[in-house]
Design an enzyme around this catalytic site. Structure first.
Site, PDB file in Angstrom:
ATOM      1  N   ASP A  38       0.814  -1.217   0.000  1.00 48.96           N
ATOM      2  CA  ASP A  38       0.000   0.000   0.000  1.00 48.96           C
ATOM      3  C   ASP A  38       0.850   1.271   0.000  1.00 48.96           C
ATOM      4  OD1 ASP A  38      -2.802  -0.448  -0.220  1.00 48.96           O
ATOM      5  OD2 ASP A  38      -2.696  -1.553   1.657  1.00 48.96           O
ATOM      6  N   CYS A  89      16.636  -5.954 -12.261  1.00 51.20           N
ATOM      7  CA  CYS A  89      17.244  -6.687 -11.156  1.00 51.20           C
ATOM      8  C   CYS A  89      17.634  -8.100 -11.580  1.00 51.20           C
ATOM      9  CB  CYS A  89      16.315  -6.678  -9.938  1.00 51.20           C
ATOM     10  SG  CYS A  89      17.241  -6.926  -8.422  1.00 51.20           S
ATOM     11  N   HIS A 108      15.408  -1.288  -9.089  1.00 50.24           N
ATOM     12  CA  HIS A 108      13.989  -1.460  -9.436  1.00 50.24           C
ATOM     13  C   HIS A 108      13.400  -0.097  -9.794  1.00 50.24           C
ATOM     14  CE1 HIS A 108      13.182  -5.664  -8.269  1.00 50.24           C
ATOM     15  NE2 HIS A 108      14.148  -5.482  -7.389  1.00 50.24           N
ATOM     16  N   GLU A 137      10.691   0.690 -10.990  1.00 53.23           N
ATOM     17  CA  GLU A 137       9.248   0.806 -10.762  1.00 53.23           C
ATOM     18  C   GLU A 137       8.887   1.441  -9.416  1.00 53.23           C
ATOM     19  OE1 GLU A 137      11.014  -2.009 -10.924  1.00 53.23           O
ATOM     20  OE2 GLU A 137      10.175  -3.644  -9.739  1.00 53.23           O
TER      21      GLU A 137
HETATM   22  N1  GLN Z   1      17.449 -12.831  -6.749  1.00 53.31           N
HETATM   23  C1  GLN Z   1      18.323 -11.779  -7.155  1.00 53.31           C
HETATM   24  C2  GLN Z   1      19.167 -11.271  -5.997  1.00 53.31           C
HETATM   25  O1  GLN Z   1      18.854 -11.498  -4.875  1.00 53.31           O
HETATM   26  C3  GLN Z   1      17.541 -10.648  -7.784  1.00 53.31           C
HETATM   27  C4  GLN Z   1      16.594 -10.002  -6.854  1.00 53.31           C
HETATM   28  C5  GLN Z   1      15.539  -9.173  -7.537  1.00 53.31           C
HETATM   29  O2  GLN Z   1      15.284  -9.347  -8.707  1.00 53.31           O
HETATM   30  N2  GLN Z   1      14.884  -8.308  -6.784  1.00 53.31           N
HETATM   31  O3  GLN Z   1      20.159 -10.616  -6.213  1.00 53.31           O
END
Ligand code: GLN
Length: 541
Positions: A71, A378, A513, A515
């Site tokens: 949220d 990521c 990320h 987003e």
């Molecule tokens: N699993 C991968 C890591 O821990 C990527 C993590 C993700 O995509 N948020 O580095």
């Protein structure tokens, strides 16, 4: 003095309390008030970071590295503000603080009780989040009557007792429609309000979730039965887009009773930009198809921020972003060409664990070899590097230590510095992530001039984006990759943060990320550029 709007829920969960809260805050913010938001989660977990995305949806990451309830993402997207760990707390955190204090002897041998010690701590946290604001919108998770919620309702009752009309309760309930009787039913709302009053809170406003418009007469009846003012019964009819909600609430007069209670002059939000964007979401003039190669397709909520960011990027391009969902595990045995050919772009989002990884690598290979616009996020970046190493550098065993701890070619590996930084305990969940051992929150990234990444961010030399991962790209392979046409377009303190391909229309992958920083009125630049380029490629095809 800060005004508090407390949003509670009745009848059942999933009524859109989060969107209601965020909409109220967005209206206040667009009325030039200084507003923030707080989510209270009555569950016992200390943070949602280790909860399964299948059960709980996405873990939203704040700039200061908090792993919070999804949220909070709605809040940032609606009020275009950067929130912190302080804007979300759980029962677990409240008890942890009180127990720590007790262990330190701060309570001088007193008996520690829910009232006043737990409720005082709850109030302290609410006030800390409301400091120096005109208004704080507080969303209380769960439904009135839940055992876990009781201390929070009691704290809010006390706060209301002390601050009087400076605390305004909005109770969100359901008015179900019975098809057989062709009738809307108000009884659940009445019972829910009775339950709220039994705990000592009289609601100031009802927001009624309903499939159909609620007749005036029914609103009047509820106003009397539930003892709220006639102008304070607001309807929330199912909308095509959540971003319509602030507009609808405003039309239904939601701000008037709030302004009156807080003794503010008429609140007149400037909604011109918002309206324009909503119109583009509902009636876009173009369309683009993105292949979304993911793992948690049963619960799309686990990709919430990314899905919303794509909506934002679409709205700013006057385009609908249509998703073609590709289950990465099933894709391992599918014909890549057949599945991906008709898509305008390929997106590989973040993820944990080895399930479905080979399917994602297959999609990346297709995008790289066929010039499809591509964005990897990521895990998407990590897999793009592995794919490049395997198929371009011919390192057959290229892998990540996440999937193969003893790999001889760790293209993606663990760096000790990022482990146990916080001294957190390692808690294993069935998804794999370990609590307290990740690189979390906002980090600075240096952008290489002249790259697609630099262009996406308007020529910025430094960008700030949020991370949530444990593994990193291994710098040992960098030179070989660069010689073969890969460009490291973003880096920070020697870490590879973004890559792209020299001989490709638009192939970008980022370790962060993007987003998490996308807002309706301020979309994320990387995702915006991804959609822009997908549209460009589509029109030239
Ligand atoms: N699993 C991968 C890591 O821990 C990527 C993590 C993700 O995509 N948020 O580095």
């Amino acid at each position: 003095m800060t005004n508090y709007i407390v949003v509670t829920g009745g009848v059942l969960s999933s009524l859109g309390k989060g969107v209601t809260s965020a909409s109220v805050a967005a209206l206040l913010r667009n009325s030039s008030l200084k507003v923030s938001m707080l989510k209270i989660d009555p569950y016992i977990n200390v943070d949602p970071g280790t909860m399964s995305p299948l059960e709980h949806g996405e873990v939203f990451v704040t700039a200061d590295g908090g792993e919070t309830d999804l949220d909070l993402g709605h809040y940032e997207r609606f009020i275009d503000a950067t929130l912190s760990k302080r804007n979300n707390f759980t029962t677990g955190q409240v008890y942890q603080t009180v127990i720590e204090k007790e262990r330190r002897g701060d309570y001088l041998g007193k008996t520690i009780q829910v009232v006043p010690h737990i409720t005082d701590e709850i109030i302290r946290r609410i006030k800390a989040a409301g400091k120096d604001l005109d208004a704080l919108v507080v969303e209380l998770g769960g439904t009135v009557g839940d055992i876990e919620g009781l201390p929070f309702y009691e704290a809010i009752r006390q706060l209301k007792h002390r601050l009087k009309s400076k605390v305004f309760n909005i109770h969100v309930t359901l008015v179900p429609y019975l098809a057989v009787a062709d009738e809307l039913k108000t009884k659940p709302t009445q019972h829910s309000v009775q339950e709220l009053r039994r705990i000592g809170i009289a609601p100031d406003m009802l927001v009624l979730r309903s499939e159909k418009p609620i007749p005036k007469e029914m609103k009047r009846k509820l106003s009397e039965a539930c003892d709220v003012e006639a102008d304070s019964v607001i309807e929330a009819i199912d909308a095509k887009s959540v971003y319509e909600m602030p507009l609808k609430f405003y039309e239904d007069g939601l701000l008037k009773p709030i302004a009156k209670s807080f003794e503010l002059s008429d609140l007149k939000p400037d909604l011109r930009e918002w309206k324009k964007l909503v119109k583009r979401i509902l009636e876009p003039s173009r369309e683009v198809v993105v292949a979304f190669v993911g793992k948690y397709l049963e619960l799309k909520e686990s990709y919430k921020s990314l899905l919303e960011a794509l909506i934002h990027a679409g709205a700013h391009n006057d385009a609908k972003v249509k998703l073609k969902w590709i289950d990465s595990e099933a894709f391992e045995s599918e014909d890549a060409q057949k599945t991906l050919e008709k898509c305008d772009a390929v997106l590989v989002p973040g993820g944990f664990g080895s399930r479905g990884v080979e399917g994602k690598i297959k999609a990346i290979k297709y995008a790289r070899e066929n010039g499809k616009v591509f964005l990897g996020i990521c895990l998407g970046l990590q897999l793009a590097l592995i794919e490049f190493a395997r198929n371009k550098l011919h390192i057959k065993n290229a892998d990540s230590q996440e999937f193969n701890a003893n790999t001889t070619e760790p293209i993606v590996y663990l760096i000790d510095e990022f482990i146990d930084q916080s001294g957190g305990k390692q808690i294993r969940t069935h998804q794999g992530p370990l609590g307290g051992t990740m690189r979390l929150g906002e980090y600075e990234c240096n952008v290489k001039a002249g790259t697609r990444l630099a262009k996406a961010y308007g020529g910025a030399e430094k960008i700030y984006e949020r991370h949530r991962h444990r593994y990193e790209a291994n710098g040992k392979y960098r030179e070989a990759c660069e010689e073969a046409g890969l460009i490291v377009s973003g880096e920070a303190k020697g870490l590879i943060e973004a890559i792209e391909l020299r001989d490709h229309p638009w192939f970008v992958a980022v370790q962060f990320h993007p987003e998490f920083t996308s807002r309706l009125q301020n979309p994320n630049r990387a995702i915006l550029a991804f959609i822009e380029n997908a549209l460009k490629q589509k029109s030239s095809a």
